[in-house]
Motif scaffolding. Structure first.
Motif: not given
Length: 242
Positions: A6-9, A23-26, A57-66
């Motif tokens: 998981v990449s939360v950006q 601006g959540i990131q982890f 979301p209004d901004e950002g992205d979430v990647f699961i297994q890329g």
């Protein structure tokens, strides 16, 4: 070096002028159990709804297994199994019938593999002996385990659980904890779990993400927040009170 599942950006969600998330990131590494903590109203459920594609979301992205949950929704969500709030089933149908109907949503499964997958997940959550009973006869703990069985039907890379122990009695909480640990230890499942039961989080999680007012307050290994011999509750209260 472990791979990030998981990449939360930079996730930001705003309603009118109020930021629910900012601006959540982890990241979560493969095979980890990660606890998501925060005071009431911190944005935990909103964040999990973004992760599972229920809201944008209004901004950002979430990647699961890329795979981006935002830009490549189908590929991203195919990697996730989730229970957000309480699982809902048809009470007049059996546990097995409910799961078989839900398995129809997974188009990659043939009729035969659907049947095999339903039997497999029933065994994993230890409901095979009650699989032919109507769901209306199930305890809340059994319904939660059936919900986890449903979340496992698509062979997800990530299991997301939002307050899964809510309303459970001590026996139900213990059974749920043992199931989560078994999924992680025997099947290598990566799990993100939100809970207000800090004692349970301390028992099962290796990593923590703490948010307050929609922002990440702290993220890292459990032992870096709750020092040896310290209760997570004390460390958590100290952190969010700063």
């Amino acid at each position: 070096m472990k791979e990030n599942i998981v990449s939360v950006q930079h996730i930001t969600k705003k309603v009118k002028r109020r930021y629910l998330l900012q601006g959540i990131q982890f990241q979560i590494e493969k095979g980890e159990i990660c606890g998501l903590l925060g005071p009431n109203g911190a944005g935990k459920t909103t964040l999990l709804r973004v992760l599972t594609g229920l809201i944008q979301p209004d901004e950002g992205d979430v990647f699961i297994q890329g795979n981006s949950v935002i830009k490549n929704r189908q590929a991203g969500l195919s990697e996730i199994g989730a229970i957000i709030e309480n699982p809902i089933f048809f009470p007049y149908m059996t546990g097995r019938e409910n799961l078989f109907n839900l398995a129809l949503l997974h188009s990659q499964l043939t009729k035969q593999t659907r049947k095999e997958k339903v039997e497999e997940v029933l065994q994993i959550v230890q409901l095979e002996d009650r699989a032919d009973d109507k769901v209306r006869t199930y305890s809340l703990g059994m319904k939660q385990r059936l919900g986890i069985a449903q979340a496992l039907l698509g062979d997800p890379s990530l299991l997301v659980l939002d307050e899964p122990a809510n309303g459970l009695d001590p026996m139900g909480i213990r059974e749920l904890r043992e199931l989560i640990l078994r999924l992680n230890e025997e099947f290598g499942m990566t799990i993100l779990i939100s809970s207000h039961l800090l004692d349970e989080i301390q028992r099962i999680c290796e990593q923590l993400v703490v948010i307050r007012e929609g922002e990440v307050l702290w993220t890292g290994p459990m032992e870096n927040l709750a020092r040896e011999g310290q209760q997570l509750e004390d460390a958590f209260v100290e952190l969010v009170s700063r």
